[in-house]
Design a protein around this motif. Structure first.
Motif, PDB file in Angstrom:
ATOM      1  N   LEU A  23      32.365  46.084  45.573  1.00  0.00           N
ATOM      2  CA  LEU A  23      33.158  45.355  44.645  1.00  0.00           C
ATOM      3  C   LEU A  23      33.940  44.305  45.323  1.00  0.00           C
ATOM      4  N   PHE A  24      34.641  43.342  44.628  1.00  0.00           N
ATOM      5  CA  PHE A  24      35.609  42.388  45.186  1.00  0.00           C
ATOM      6  C   PHE A  24      37.014  43.067  44.777  1.00  0.00           C
ATOM      7  N   GLU A  63      40.133  43.253  45.753  1.00  0.00           N
ATOM      8  CA  GLU A  63      41.199  42.570  45.511  1.00  0.00           C
ATOM      9  C   GLU A  63      41.328  41.656  44.211  1.00  0.00           C
ATOM     10  N   MET A  64      40.246  41.716  43.439  1.00  0.00           N
ATOM     11  CA  MET A  64      40.032  41.303  42.033  1.00  0.00           C
ATOM     12  C   MET A  64      40.303  42.142  41.237  1.00  0.00           C
ATOM     13  N   GLU A  75      38.003  39.934  36.623  1.00  0.00           N
ATOM     14  CA  GLU A  75      37.337  39.079  37.558  1.00  0.00           C
ATOM     15  C   GLU A  75      36.148  39.490  38.203  1.00  0.00           C
ATOM     16  N   MET A 107      32.539  37.410  37.924  1.00  0.00           N
ATOM     17  CA  MET A 107      31.613  37.130  39.233  1.00  0.00           C
ATOM     18  C   MET A 107      30.189  37.416  39.020  1.00  0.00           C
ATOM     19  N   GLY A 137      40.056  47.590  43.686  1.00  0.00           N
ATOM     20  CA  GLY A 137      40.191  48.591  44.744  1.00  0.00           C
ATOM     21  C   GLY A 137      41.123  49.869  44.235  1.00  0.00           C
TER      22      GLY A 137
END
Lengths: 234, 309
Positions: free
Chosen positions: A87-88, A90-91, A95, A99, A133
């Motif tokens: 995953l991203f 810090e988003m 969000e 993506m 996260g």
């Protein structure tokens, strides 16, 4: 729908995939099973273009995809839910879902698809503004699947979706995967959790040391002596 | 503390915050590039120097105000940054066998070429732009007649600061509200995952380098009315940006803003209470302190807080 023809893949000078061929038909759940290091993830990475086959080809609906740029695959309707979720982190949850829907077609229906994902995973809706996260492992896997669904895929590839999850969550994830297929998306799944995978798979291929050694329907595999001793611990 | 001492302290803090706002703008550019490319752009200050000469000549030749030049120089720097990425850094990226450090060394080279080209073209003279509002200031007593302390606010410094704030807010909107902005952040966080989601990473690299150059270019224009200009100034600001990036935590935008403010305030305090010439000493003292006591920078504190909730 997807046809992998006789591919060889190398990591540097080391060959890890030897002449692997298999295919996935429309609306099937096909599974690649095998031990750690058998080359399952490598095959998925090769299909999604993160790795290139040294020889052989990968065809999606008859068109070669091993030569096009990897970021374009999503436009063709292929999405890869990677191992360890990626995953991203810090988003926010939302969000991350955004993506997943960058391509024009998916972007137009972003809010609709989001609602569908939230219906599938109500937990994500509660946590939509939370940083990815900070989610639990199960929630992260749901988000990874949700992010993949946001691209309105026709072929969805899962790499070890049950990795590190509690048994009850594993069951939930497999149910979701089945539901995704029932709603019309073709599924290719790579797993070490052989029993659960075979029970939802229409067909399966067994991968050993970078070669396909066996293929058959999910049920046949569950009954097969070799599979039983090597992967089911019976 | 008597009134005079309070005045001096407040005045120092104001100067520090104003300087810090501009520093933040410089730092954000470097940290964005750091996040996406995983390299420190050691030509960052030189890019700023180029933009400053642009603003200077726009003023001298066409009498364009430096604050208007922001709208000319920043877009030009955007394309200049993209060209550097495309024609100089990308070819080096493609050679897998060489170390990533070589890309950093490449940026050092680019910086040297720019600085020396500027010396050849414009000589090493110190220049400044004689804007008419250069020494204008607002005084607190004009607004509040009976104020116990007297404070002044330099007009160009405050305008520059406001510009920096507006640009930073606009950037924040871009990074959080647009798909391109989110894709840049996604690329910085997990490049392979970004590719799998259909992000054209190469394009993001171009845009990011362009954006970094545009931001530092804008900062250059904002420095023009309040600072002087000479070809070797780039190296100094590269170091400042580097300190801010470390202070903020590599790749963190919010960290860079806070890092810029900390550095600005700290330098201002050193200049007032220790001596003008000691400001750089203060800068590096805080740099070393950050490396020893807070190796992850401000970002590590922010992250801890977020995960803790």
């Amino acid at each position: 729908m997807l046809k992998v023809k006789d591919i060889d893949v190398f990591y540097g000078d080391v060959q890890v995939i030897w002449g692997v061929s298999f295919h996935v038909k429309k609306k099937e759940i096909v599974s690649l099973i095998g031990a750690n290091g058998a080359g399952k993830s490598t095959i998925l990475k090769t299909i999604s273009g993160l790795l290139r086959p040294a020889s052989g080809e990968v065809l999606f609906e008859g068109r070669p995809i091993h030569t096009i740029k990897p970021f374009k695959l999503i436009e063709m309707g292929i999405v890869h839910v990677p191992e360890a979720r990626r995953l991203f982190v810090e988003m926010t949850v939302e969000e991350n879902l955004d993506m997943g829907s960058l391509k024009a077609e998916a972007k137009k229906r972003r809010e609709q698809t989001k609602e569908m994902v939230f219906e599938l995973f109500p937990r994500l809706k509660e946590r939509r503004r939370q940083i990815a996260g900070t989610l639990s492992g199960g929630e992260q896997q749901m988000l990874a699947i949700g992010r993949g669904l946001m691209s309105l895929p026709r072929l969805m590839m899962f790499d070890e979706p049950s990795l590190g999850l509690a048994p009850i969550l594993v069951k939930e994830i497999f149910n979701v995967i089945k539901r995704i297929r029932d709603e019309g998306t073709t599924v290719l799944i790579v797993e070490q959790n052989v029993k659960q995978t075979l029970s939802i798979a229409d067909r399966a291929y067994v991968l050993e040391n970078g070669r396909i050694v066996m293929e058959g329907t999910g049920e046949e595999m569950l009954r097969n002596e070799h599979v039983k001793t090597a992967y089911l611990g019976v | 503390m008597d009134a005079v001492q309070v005045e001096v302290l407040l005045q120092t803090l104001i100067a520090g915050i104003l300087l810090g706002g501009l520093y933040a703008l410089i730092g954000i550019g470097m940290t964005l590039i750091m996040g996406v490319m995983k390299i420190i752009n050691l030509a960052h200050g030189e890019l700023m120097m180029v933009a400053m000469y642009l603003a200077y000549w726009l003023f001298v030749l066409f009498n364009i105000d430096p604050y208007l030049s922001v709208f000319i120089a920043a877009p030009l720097m955007f394309f200049f940054g993209m060209a550097i990425q495309k024609y100089l850094i990308n070819p080096v990226l493609k050679v897998e066998s060489i170390l990533p450090e070589n890309q950093v060394i490449l940026t050092v080279g680019i910086g040297m070429v720019l600085a020396n080209l500027a010396t050849i073209l414009f000589t090493s003279d110190y220049r400044s732009v004689p804007v008419e509002y250069a020494s204008d200031a607002w005084y607190l007593s004009d607004f509040w007649r009976d104020s116990p302390v007297e404070l002044s606010l330099s007009v160009p410094w405050s305008i520059s600061f406001l510009f920096a704030v507006v640009i930073t807010v606009a950037l924040w909107f871009f990074l959080t509200r647009t798909d391109t902005g989110k894709s840049i952040r996604a690329t910085a966080q997990d490049m392979d995952a970004a590719v799998l989601m259909g992000v054209n990473v190469e394009r993001m690299r171009l845009i990011t380098f362009g954006l970094g150059a545009a931001l530092v270019g804008a900062a250059g224009c904002l420095f023009i009315p309040i600072y002087y200009l000479y070809p070797a100034l780039g190296g100094r600001f590269t170091l400042i940006a580097f300190v801010i990036t470390i202070l903020g935590g590599l790749g963190s935008t919010v960290g860079a803003i806070i890092g810029g403010l900390i550095l600005g305030i700290f330098e201002s305090l050193t200049a007032t209470y220790v001596g003008m010439g000691w400001a750089p000493v203060g800068r590096f003292a805080i740099f070393i302190a950050a490396l020893i006591f807070l190796p992850g920078g401000v970002a590590s504190i922010l992250r801890r807080q977020r995960l803790g909730k």
